[in-house]
Scaffold this active site. Sequence first.
Site, mmCIF file in Angstrom:
data_model
loop_
_atom_site.group_PDB
_atom_site.id
_atom_site.type_symbol
_atom_site.label_atom_id
_atom_site.label_comp_id
_atom_site.label_asym_id
_atom_site.label_seq_id
_atom_site.Cartn_x
_atom_site.Cartn_y
_atom_site.Cartn_z
ATOM 1 N N ARG A 210 0.829 -1.221 0.000
ATOM 2 C CA ARG A 210 0.000 0.000 0.000
ATOM 3 C C ARG A 210 0.856 1.261 0.000
ATOM 4 O O ARG A 210 0.550 2.244 0.694
ATOM 5 C CB ARG A 210 -0.967 0.033 1.191
ATOM 6 N N SER B 75 -10.569 1.342 3.230
ATOM 7 C CA SER B 75 -9.975 1.104 4.555
ATOM 8 C C SER B 75 -9.401 2.391 5.125
ATOM 9 O O SER B 75 -8.665 3.112 4.447
ATOM 10 C CB SER B 75 -8.851 0.072 4.453
ATOM 11 N N GLU C 226 -4.438 4.555 6.092
ATOM 12 C CA GLU C 226 -4.248 4.134 4.692
ATOM 13 C C GLU C 226 -4.772 5.231 3.766
ATOM 14 O O GLU C 226 -4.245 5.457 2.681
ATOM 15 C CB GLU C 226 -4.999 2.824 4.439
#
Length: 293
Positions: free
Chosen positions: A160, A209, A280
């Site tokens: 990520r 998320s 995130e």
Amino acid sequence: MKIEEGVELARYTTLGTGGPARAFARPESEGELEGLLGWAAEQGLAVATVGLGSNLLVADAGVDALVLKLGGRLAAVAIGGQVLRAGGGTPNAVALHRARAAGLGGFEFACAIPGTIGGGVWMNGGAYGGDFSKVLERVRVAAAEGSGWFTPAELGLSYRHSDLQHGRVVVEVELRLRRRDPGEIKAEVRELNTRRKAAQPTNRRTFGSVFKNPEHELSAGRMLEACGLKGYRIGGAQISPKHANFIENRGGARTEDALALMAEARRRAREAYGVELRHEVELLGTIELPALR
Ligand SMILES: Cc1cc2nc3c(=O)[nH]c(=O)nc-3n(C[C@H](O)[C@H](O)[C@H](O)COP(=O)(O)OP(=O)(O)OC[C@H]3O[C@@H](n4cnc5c(N)ncnc54)[C@H](O)[C@@H]3O)c2cc1C
């Protein structure tokens, strides 16, 4: 090239929050994009790109930058052999549809990532064991200093994460795919979407998320659920009753409501588990999460 002032960015985020951009433009070719990057450099203005705003929390006060939304040739797809070329502004769903029609598999993991190719490269988006770094051959990046092709390794793609910074725009990518029966691709996508719908609030306004999964036996969602945060609400924003690592806009939410929820979630996870959750979601504009004490 038309440059607009004061465009409300809430229209361009899936959460539906965020204030105005100082300047906003929709380049449709690399030439137009280069012109805009040059203009911003002359003005001393920062540059940021929005995709589908599905991982974005924009400051309520707005963003003091030239905000770009790619369209036209910068959101088009072409296929040659087993390589799919897609503009940075292409929605993943469009790229996946074209790949399936051409009998090319490998991009199925992106079926439930409601963003663009550029946004996917920015944070090496992934799901179900796949991510962008595994299919990317190379990425064309434009910046005021010039444009060039980069490999995923050169862009520092990891979990990520990429090393991309605002001002560097993903213009185009090449994805290396493999031959696969379109019927098989369709069946896999249907199964992944069914799993997704069962677990996540896919029919609500969210930004995906909120926190990255920590190095802990519990995922961020399970941890926040155990902290009793499911359904917890501040202003118009609520921690999803379905999945605690999502924040929903229940009507009239502001970015400051979402940030207050994130601060509370971090405080509780730290208190209960000694874990410092890292967000995130990408923050755009002047936004600071309060430090944990
Ligand atoms: C219901 C839901 C489910 C989700 N599930 C997943 C999932 O399973 N896995 C996952 O990884 N993510 C998931 N997400 C998050 C999100 O969809 C991804 O992060 C996606 O890759 C973001 O793409 P975007 O185009 O919307 O980017 P945006 O949210 O618009 O922007 C995100 C960042 O990328 C930058 N950016 C966007 N386009 C460009 C470009 N062309 N050039 C340079 N920078 C650019 C922006 O400046 C920003 O910093 C989910 C989101 C939602 C709402």
